[in-house]
Design an enzyme around this catalytic site. Structure first.
Site, PDB file in Angstrom:
ATOM      1  NE  ARG A 134      39.238  34.633  32.741  1.00 59.28           N
ATOM      2  CZ  ARG A 134      39.153  35.248  31.589  1.00 59.28           C
ATOM      3  NH1 ARG A 134      40.203  35.728  31.045  1.00 59.28           N
ATOM      4  NH2 ARG A 134      38.003  35.412  30.967  1.00 59.28           N
ATOM      5  CG  ASN A 135      33.056  29.035  36.221  1.00 61.23           C
ATOM      6  OD1 ASN A 135      32.698  28.883  37.385  1.00 61.23           O
ATOM      7  ND2 ASN A 135      32.207  29.216  35.228  1.00 61.23           N
ATOM      8  CG  HIS A 136      34.477  33.629  39.962  1.00 60.64           C
ATOM      9  ND1 HIS A 136      35.533  34.225  40.600  1.00 60.64           N
ATOM     10  CD2 HIS A 136      34.208  34.401  38.871  1.00 60.64           C
ATOM     11  CE1 HIS A 136      35.886  35.319  39.950  1.00 60.64           C
ATOM     12  NE2 HIS A 136      35.098  35.444  38.891  1.00 60.64           N
TER      13      HIS A 136
END
Length: 167
Positions: free
Chosen positions: A37-39
């Site tokens: 989920r890291n952008h």
């Protein structure tokens, strides 16, 4: 004690993106920004209107082809979990040595407050940074805040890197 990864850098790097310390998911995968989920990867690709490749090596190549290098300000520290707030006894990486070996870097882009604050604590005022652009960017962490809730918010904020990137 946790340790950061070696830098991902080529001789033609223009932007050095500096995180604080990889989180638990990244450390387990041995990947920069490895939490699903890291952008970060959606930001990098989103700056060019593209969708991230599923393959990590292709993501690294994509960044490097655009002049982006990756490393962390912190080389080692004590930390429970992944939160920057839990970092203790941080020892910095040799950023001045890296820059001396890669003088084509024009911009240091700090991925979040902890990376920027740690840099200031250990390196601020060193003459080697004269003439370099230092940009504190919103964290690519999946944790939302009042100003950065979505990937699109982050892409807009990180677009200040575009003048330094290869098309």
């Amino acid at each position: 004690m946790v340790h950061s990864f070696p830098p991902v850098i080529r001789a033609d790097a223009r932007v050095l993106v500096l995180g604080s310390m990889p989180g638990t998911a990244s450390l387990e995968k041995h990947q920069y920004y490895g939490h699903p989920r890291n952008h970060f990867w959606p930001i990098m690709y989103g700056l060019f209107g593209q969708t991230p490749d599923a393959d990590y090596e292709k993501r690294l190549a994509f960044a490097q082809e655009r002049g982006v290098a990756l490393w962390d300000v912190i080389g080692s520290c004590e930390r429970e979990g992944s939160l920057d707030a839990n970092i203790r006894n941080a020892k910095p990486n040799d950023l001045t040595g890296l820059y001396a070996r890669y003088p084509g870097i024009e911009c240091l882009a700090f991925n979040g407050n902890k990376a920027f604050d740690t840099f200031k604590k250990h390196f601020e005022g060193h003459p080697i940074w004269n003439g370099l652009q230092l940009l504190k960017l919103p964290s690519s962490s999946p944790i939302p805040n009042n100003r950065m809730r979505t990937t699109a918010d982050r892409i807009a904020a990180w677009s200040v890197l575009l003048p330094y990137l290869k098309k």
